[in-house]
Design a protein around this motif. Structure first.
Motif, PDB file in Angstrom:
ATOM      1  N   GLN A  31      47.898  25.485  -2.556  1.00  0.00           N
ATOM      2  CA  GLN A  31      48.656  26.728  -2.682  1.00  0.00           C
ATOM      3  C   GLN A  31      48.216  27.797  -1.690  1.00  0.00           C
ATOM      4  O   GLN A  31      49.042  28.570  -1.188  1.00  0.00           O
ATOM      5  CB  GLN A  31      48.533  27.279  -4.104  1.00  0.00           C
ATOM      6  CG  GLN A  31      49.354  28.545  -4.335  1.00  0.00           C
ATOM      7  CD  GLN A  31      49.331  29.009  -5.782  1.00  0.00           C
ATOM      8  OE1 GLN A  31      48.769  28.340  -6.657  1.00  0.00           O
ATOM      9  NE2 GLN A  31      49.937  30.156  -6.042  1.00  0.00           N
ATOM     10  N   TYR A  32      46.918  27.845  -1.363  1.00  0.00           N
ATOM     11  CA  TYR A  32      46.397  28.973  -0.592  1.00  0.00           C
ATOM     12  C   TYR A  32      45.996  28.640   0.848  1.00  0.00           C
ATOM     13  O   TYR A  32      45.649  29.551   1.604  1.00  0.00           O
ATOM     14  CB  TYR A  32      45.220  29.614  -1.336  1.00  0.00           C
ATOM     15  CG  TYR A  32      45.676  30.360  -2.562  1.00  0.00           C
ATOM     16  CD1 TYR A  32      46.092  31.686  -2.478  1.00  0.00           C
ATOM     17  CD2 TYR A  32      45.742  29.723  -3.799  1.00  0.00           C
ATOM     18  CE1 TYR A  32      46.541  32.368  -3.601  1.00  0.00           C
ATOM     19  CE2 TYR A  32      46.194  30.394  -4.933  1.00  0.00           C
ATOM     20  CZ  TYR A  32      46.597  31.715  -4.823  1.00  0.00           C
ATOM     21  OH  TYR A  32      47.058  32.385  -5.938  1.00  0.00           O
ATOM     22  N   THR A  33      46.029  27.377   1.237  1.00  0.00           N
ATOM     23  CA  THR A  33      45.809  27.058   2.649  1.00  0.00           C
ATOM     24  C   THR A  33      47.034  27.514   3.434  1.00  0.00           C
ATOM     25  O   THR A  33      48.153  27.106   3.125  1.00  0.00           O
ATOM     26  CB  THR A  33      45.603  25.545   2.854  1.00  0.00           C
ATOM     27  OG1 THR A  33      44.445  25.122   2.127  1.00  0.00           O
ATOM     28  CG2 THR A  33      45.412  25.222   4.336  1.00  0.00           C
ATOM     29  N   PRO A  34      46.869  28.368   4.441  1.00  0.00           N
ATOM     30  CA  PRO A  34      48.026  28.857   5.195  1.00  0.00           C
ATOM     31  C   PRO A  34      48.788  27.718   5.866  1.00  0.00           C
ATOM     32  O   PRO A  34      48.208  26.688   6.228  1.00  0.00           O
ATOM     33  CB  PRO A  34      47.397  29.789   6.243  1.00  0.00           C
ATOM     34  CG  PRO A  34      46.083  30.194   5.649  1.00  0.00           C
ATOM     35  CD  PRO A  34      45.607  28.989   4.892  1.00  0.00           C
ATOM     36  N   ASP A  35      50.095  27.913   6.036  1.00  0.00           N
ATOM     37  CA  ASP A  35      50.892  26.888   6.705  1.00  0.00           C
ATOM     38  C   ASP A  35      50.698  26.956   8.217  1.00  0.00           C
ATOM     39  O   ASP A  35      50.029  27.854   8.740  1.00  0.00           O
ATOM     40  CB  ASP A  35      52.374  27.025   6.340  1.00  0.00           C
ATOM     41  CG  ASP A  35      52.969  28.374   6.727  1.00  0.00           C
ATOM     42  OD1 ASP A  35      52.451  29.024   7.670  1.00  0.00           O
ATOM     43  OD2 ASP A  35      53.953  28.794   6.097  1.00  0.00           O
ATOM     44  N   GLY A  36      51.284  25.996   8.908  1.00  0.00           N
ATOM     45  CA  GLY A  36      51.082  25.887  10.351  1.00  0.00           C
ATOM     46  C   GLY A  36      51.508  27.120  11.123  1.00  0.00           C
ATOM     47  O   GLY A  36      50.825  27.557  12.059  1.00  0.00           O
ATOM     48  N   ALA A  37      52.648  27.699  10.750  1.00  0.00           N
ATOM     49  CA  ALA A  37      53.146  28.881  11.458  1.00  0.00           C
ATOM     50  C   ALA A  37      52.190  30.062  11.298  1.00  0.00           C
ATOM     51  O   ALA A  37      51.909  30.792  12.256  1.00  0.00           O
ATOM     52  CB  ALA A  37      54.533  29.248  10.940  1.00  0.00           C
ATOM     53  N   THR A  38      51.682  30.234  10.083  1.00  0.00           N
ATOM     54  CA  THR A  38      50.750  31.334   9.813  1.00  0.00           C
ATOM     55  C   THR A  38      49.452  31.144  10.588  1.00  0.00           C
ATOM     56  O   THR A  38      48.920  32.090  11.180  1.00  0.00           O
ATOM     57  CB  THR A  38      50.445  31.414   8.306  1.00  0.00           C
ATOM     58  OG1 THR A  38      51.672  31.639   7.598  1.00  0.00           O
ATOM     59  CG2 THR A  38      49.468  32.541   8.004  1.00  0.00           C
ATOM     60  N   LEU A  39      48.957  29.912  10.593  1.00  0.00           N
ATOM     61  CA  LEU A  39      47.725  29.624  11.330  1.00  0.00           C
ATOM     62  C   LEU A  39      47.929  29.804  12.830  1.00  0.00           C
ATOM     63  O   LEU A  39      47.038  30.286  13.536  1.00  0.00           O
ATOM     64  CB  LEU A  39      47.256  28.203  11.022  1.00  0.00           C
ATOM     65  CG  LEU A  39      46.732  27.973   9.601  1.00  0.00           C
ATOM     66  CD1 LEU A  39      46.548  26.480   9.334  1.00  0.00           C
ATOM     67  CD2 LEU A  39      45.422  28.714   9.377  1.00  0.00           C
ATOM     68  N   GLY A  40      49.108  29.424  13.313  1.00  0.00           N
ATOM     69  CA  GLY A  40      49.403  29.590  14.732  1.00  0.00           C
ATOM     70  C   GLY A  40      49.391  31.055  15.144  1.00  0.00           C
ATOM     71  O   GLY A  40      48.842  31.421  16.191  1.00  0.00           O
ATOM     72  N   LYS A  41      49.986  31.911  14.332  1.00  0.00           N
ATOM     73  CA  LYS A  41      49.997  33.352  14.615  1.00  0.00           C
ATOM     74  C   LYS A  41      48.580  33.917  14.581  1.00  0.00           C
ATOM     75  O   LYS A  41      48.203  34.743  15.424  1.00  0.00           O
ATOM     76  CB  LYS A  41      50.871  34.075  13.596  1.00  0.00           C
ATOM     77  CG  LYS A  41      52.360  33.851  13.767  1.00  0.00           C
ATOM     78  CD  LYS A  41      53.152  34.560  12.683  1.00  0.00           C
ATOM     79  CE  LYS A  41      52.959  36.070  12.732  1.00  0.00           C
ATOM     80  NZ  LYS A  41      53.768  36.764  11.707  1.00  0.00           N
ATOM     81  N   LEU A  42      47.791  33.462  13.615  1.00  0.00           N
ATOM     82  CA  LEU A  42      46.423  33.957  13.498  1.00  0.00           C
ATOM     83  C   LEU A  42      45.596  33.543  14.705  1.00  0.00           C
ATOM     84  O   LEU A  42      44.813  34.334  15.245  1.00  0.00           O
ATOM     85  CB  LEU A  42      45.788  33.421  12.210  1.00  0.00           C
ATOM     86  CG  LEU A  42      44.404  33.965  11.852  1.00  0.00           C
ATOM     87  CD1 LEU A  42      44.470  35.465  11.589  1.00  0.00           C
ATOM     88  CD2 LEU A  42      43.849  33.239  10.626  1.00  0.00           C
ATOM     89  N   TYR A  43      45.779  32.301  15.142  1.00  0.00           N
ATOM     90  CA  TYR A  43      45.045  31.811  16.310  1.00  0.00           C
ATOM     91  C   TYR A  43      45.380  32.650  17.545  1.00  0.00           C
ATOM     92  O   TYR A  43      44.495  33.045  18.307  1.00  0.00           O
ATOM     93  CB  TYR A  43      45.380  30.343  16.560  1.00  0.00           C
ATOM     94  CG  TYR A  43      44.607  29.742  17.713  1.00  0.00           C
ATOM     95  CD1 TYR A  43      43.336  29.221  17.521  1.00  0.00           C
ATOM     96  CD2 TYR A  43      45.151  29.715  18.999  1.00  0.00           C
ATOM     97  CE1 TYR A  43      42.613  28.684  18.577  1.00  0.00           C
ATOM     98  CE2 TYR A  43      44.439  29.183  20.058  1.00  0.00           C
ATOM     99  CZ  TYR A  43      43.170  28.668  19.841  1.00  0.00           C
ATOM    100  OH  TYR A  43      42.461  28.150  20.895  1.00  0.00           O
ATOM    101  N   LYS A  44      46.653  32.929  17.732  1.00  0.00           N
ATOM    102  CA  LYS A  44      47.072  33.736  18.884  1.00  0.00           C
ATOM    103  C   LYS A  44      46.534  35.162  18.784  1.00  0.00           C
ATOM    104  O   LYS A  44      46.148  35.764  19.790  1.00  0.00           O
ATOM    105  CB  LYS A  44      48.595  33.750  18.980  1.00  0.00           C
ATOM    106  CG  LYS A  44      49.202  32.417  19.402  1.00  0.00           C
ATOM    107  CD  LYS A  44      50.720  32.499  19.485  1.00  0.00           C
ATOM    108  CE  LYS A  44      51.321  31.155  19.901  1.00  0.00           C
ATOM    109  NZ  LYS A  44      52.806  31.215  19.943  1.00  0.00           N
ATOM    110  N   SER A  45      46.500  35.695  17.580  1.00  0.00           N
ATOM    111  CA  SER A  45      46.012  37.063  17.395  1.00  0.00           C
ATOM    112  C   SER A  45      44.548  37.195  17.792  1.00  0.00           C
ATOM    113  O   SER A  45      44.119  38.231  18.306  1.00  0.00           O
ATOM    114  CB  SER A  45      46.192  37.492  15.935  1.00  0.00           C
ATOM    115  OG  SER A  45      47.555  37.539  15.582  1.00  0.00           O
TER     116      SER A  45
END
Length: 334
Positions: free
Chosen positions: A246-260
């Motif tokens: 439930q709480y592991t972020p999805d791929g899109a969220t992780l991708g945005k975080l990585y770029k940030s």
């Protein structure tokens, strides 16, 4: 017992010799220091808690080349497997060498609910918690978390998932619950691990893989009302699996975080993180960036290896502008 059933082939590895020192599991001396992790004690507890693992999961300490097991005959079989067979030489030996080099740990999963767990137990083992003004947690506390994390990859189904982000979160969640169960609900270490995982996500090139902070945050929240100490193994596995899913972020969220956090992957200064916090449009980068920044400013967690001191850099720039700084030389100018 045919250990080849639990190993995959991998060509091109170099030779390595296993030491047989201290391989008598039943008679091995136990460390008396309560603050120091004992690999043998941890393995003994694992086999006592999960007796079905005796024929499926095998433990190796790359720091000492020790393979503890309650059956001396199995120890000898394991040593022969690692040192004399092709899969032992091609797969197991390189893993041991890599863990020894990096002072790190790993789980090589094979077969249903089985595999090899490598935990580097040396005093110089890779540590994640403890800053200059926050002494961190004991060698035993942190290495036991690492041990349980790697064990989870062997025995918890979703910790073996092809979704590596989920698998790592499940493993951290399992280790967190085992810590709470062992330590009467003490949450301080889990809080620091949550911050350390977030900092690793920001500053390490591959740290995003271990971004379990949202999952650990949920566990900390639940720990206020849930008595995890009473959970059975099945309940523990069920809870950590559901929570991680439930709480592991999805791929899109992780991708945005990585770029940030991309600007922090080389040799950043603390002001680079401050700038991200001040300007980011990503809610996760803002939330975790603030928490990382506070943890670093208060030395609650260790300074990332690639983080430069802003003050030092400013001093070097001033010295350089006055002609008193030369790269590679000691500068004594005032």
């Amino acid at each position: 017992m045919d250990f080849c059933d639990y190993i995959m082939y991998n060509e091109g590895a170099k030779g390595w010799k296993m030491s047989q020192n201290n391989n008598d599991f039943q008679n091995a001396a136990r460390r008396q220091d309560a603050e120091t992790f004992s690999f043998i004690d941890a393995v003994s507890e694992a086999y006592e808690t999960y007796p079905e693992l005796v024929k499926k999961v095998f433990f190796i300490d790359p720091a000492t080349d020790n393979i503890p097991h309650p059956d001396p005959a199995v120890v000898q079989e394991l040593i022969d497997f690692v040192t004399k067979t092709k899969p032992g030489r091609d797969v197991i030996q390189p893993i041991i060498a890599e863990c020894k080099k990096n002072k790190s740990s790993y789980c090589h999963t094979n077969g249903p609910g089985g595999g090899f767990v490598f935990v580097y137990s040396g005093e110089d083992a890779l540590r994640l918690t403890g800053g200059e003004n926050h002494n961190g947690h004991s060698h035993k506390t942190e290495l036991q978390f690492v041990f349980d994390h790697e064990l989870a990859h062997a025995i918890v189904p979703e910790a073996r998932s092809d979704n590596l982000f989920l698998a790592e979160s499940v493993a951290d969640a399992f280790a967190a619950l085992r810590h709470l169960q062992r330590n009467k609900g003490d949450t301080g270490f889990i809080e620091d691990m949550m911050l350390a995982r977030a900092a690793g996500t920001a500053f390490r090139k591959n740290g995003i893989l271990n971004f379990s902070s949202p999952v650990l945050e949920k566990i900390l929240e639940d720990a206020k009302t849930v008595n995890f100490e009473k959970f059975s193994h099945a309940e523990t596995v069920s809870y950590v699996t559901a929570t991680a899913q439930q709480y592991t972020p999805d791929g899109a969220t992780l991708g945005k975080l990585y770029k940030s956090f991309a600007a922090l992957k080389e040799q950043p200064q603390l002001k680079d993180l401050q700038n991200i916090v001040a300007t980011t449009g990503d809610a996760n980068a803002l939330k975790w960036g603030k928490r990382i920044l506070q943890a670093l400013q208060t030395s609650r967690i260790p300074k990332p290896a690639n983080l430069r001191h802003d003050k030092d850099q400013k001093q070097k720039q001033n010295q350089k502008s006055r002609g008193k700084y030369r790269p590679g030389l000691t500068c004594s100018g005032k």
